[in-house]
Design a protein around this motif. Sequence first.
Motif, PDB file in Angstrom:
ATOM      1  N   LEU A 147       0.801  -1.224   0.000  1.00  0.00           N
ATOM      2  CA  LEU A 147       0.000   0.000   0.000  1.00  0.00           C
ATOM      3  C   LEU A 147       0.838   1.280   0.000  1.00  0.00           C
ATOM      4  O   LEU A 147       0.678   2.107  -0.902  1.00  0.00           O
ATOM      5  CB  LEU A 147      -1.003  -0.002   1.155  1.00  0.00           C
ATOM      6  N   PRO A 148       1.739   1.507   0.949  1.00  0.00           N
ATOM      7  CA  PRO A 148       2.483   2.769   0.922  1.00  0.00           C
ATOM      8  C   PRO A 148       3.385   2.914  -0.303  1.00  0.00           C
ATOM      9  O   PRO A 148       3.558   4.019  -0.826  1.00  0.00           O
ATOM     10  CB  PRO A 148       3.292   2.758   2.216  1.00  0.00           C
ATOM     11  N   CYS A 188      -2.424  -3.359   2.517  1.00  0.00           N
ATOM     12  CA  CYS A 188      -1.866  -2.669   3.684  1.00  0.00           C
ATOM     13  C   CYS A 188      -0.888  -3.532   4.466  1.00  0.00           C
ATOM     14  O   CYS A 188      -0.058  -3.006   5.199  1.00  0.00           O
ATOM     15  CB  CYS A 188      -2.977  -2.179   4.613  1.00  0.00           C
ATOM     16  N   CYS A 189      -0.987  -4.843   4.314  1.00  0.00           N
ATOM     17  CA  CYS A 189      -0.097  -5.702   5.104  1.00  0.00           C
ATOM     18  C   CYS A 189       0.559  -6.818   4.288  1.00  0.00           C
ATOM     19  O   CYS A 189       1.280  -7.639   4.850  1.00  0.00           O
ATOM     20  CB  CYS A 189      -0.832  -6.264   6.307  1.00  0.00           C
ATOM     21  N   ALA A 190       0.346  -6.839   2.969  1.00  0.00           N
ATOM     22  CA  ALA A 190       0.987  -7.833   2.100  1.00  0.00           C
ATOM     23  C   ALA A 190       2.305  -7.281   1.570  1.00  0.00           C
ATOM     24  O   ALA A 190       2.379  -6.128   1.148  1.00  0.00           O
ATOM     25  CB  ALA A 190       0.075  -8.190   0.937  1.00  0.00           C
ATOM     26  N   TYR A 191       3.317  -8.100   1.588  1.00  0.00           N
ATOM     27  CA  TYR A 191       4.637  -7.761   1.081  1.00  0.00           C
ATOM     28  C   TYR A 191       4.894  -8.572  -0.188  1.00  0.00           C
ATOM     29  O   TYR A 191       4.598  -9.768  -0.213  1.00  0.00           O
ATOM     30  CB  TYR A 191       5.711  -8.118   2.102  1.00  0.00           C
ATOM     31  N   ALA A 192       5.438  -7.953  -1.207  1.00  0.00           N
ATOM     32  CA  ALA A 192       5.762  -8.675  -2.443  1.00  0.00           C
ATOM     33  C   ALA A 192       6.893  -9.649  -2.186  1.00  0.00           C
ATOM     34  O   ALA A 192       7.872  -9.318  -1.521  1.00  0.00           O
ATOM     35  CB  ALA A 192       6.163  -7.687  -3.538  1.00  0.00           C
ATOM     36  N   LYS A 193       6.748 -10.839  -2.708  1.00  0.00           N
ATOM     37  CA  LYS A 193       7.796 -11.853  -2.603  1.00  0.00           C
ATOM     38  C   LYS A 193       8.329 -12.227  -3.983  1.00  0.00           C
ATOM     39  O   LYS A 193       9.299 -12.924  -4.116  1.00  0.00           O
ATOM     40  CB  LYS A 193       7.241 -13.092  -1.886  1.00  0.00           C
TER      41      LYS A 193
END
Length: 91
Positions: free
Chosen positions: A29-30, A78-83
């Motif tokens: 998100l950010p 908002c809380c998922a990170y790309a892997k």
Amino acid sequence: MTSTFKEDSLHRVKIGAKEVLVTEEEPLLPQLERSGLVLEYQCREGYCSSCALKLVWGKVYYPEEPMAWVQGGHVLSCCAYAKSDIEIASL
């Protein structure tokens, strides 16, 4: 100037015709907002699912399991990170 990001922690996020580089260091998100995309959100904590995006392909991870229910094939930005490199359905 020395970069603090490892090259292998950079991933491409494709949304429609736009591509954005993101890191594994913070949620989607950010990073997407800084690129100029306007996304829906409410809590920014994984409680409400208003920031859910449809994941077309790619991998994300959650350092902590979100409290909100996540519909299959979607991610909470908002809380998922790309892997990996990912594609998100057009907004």
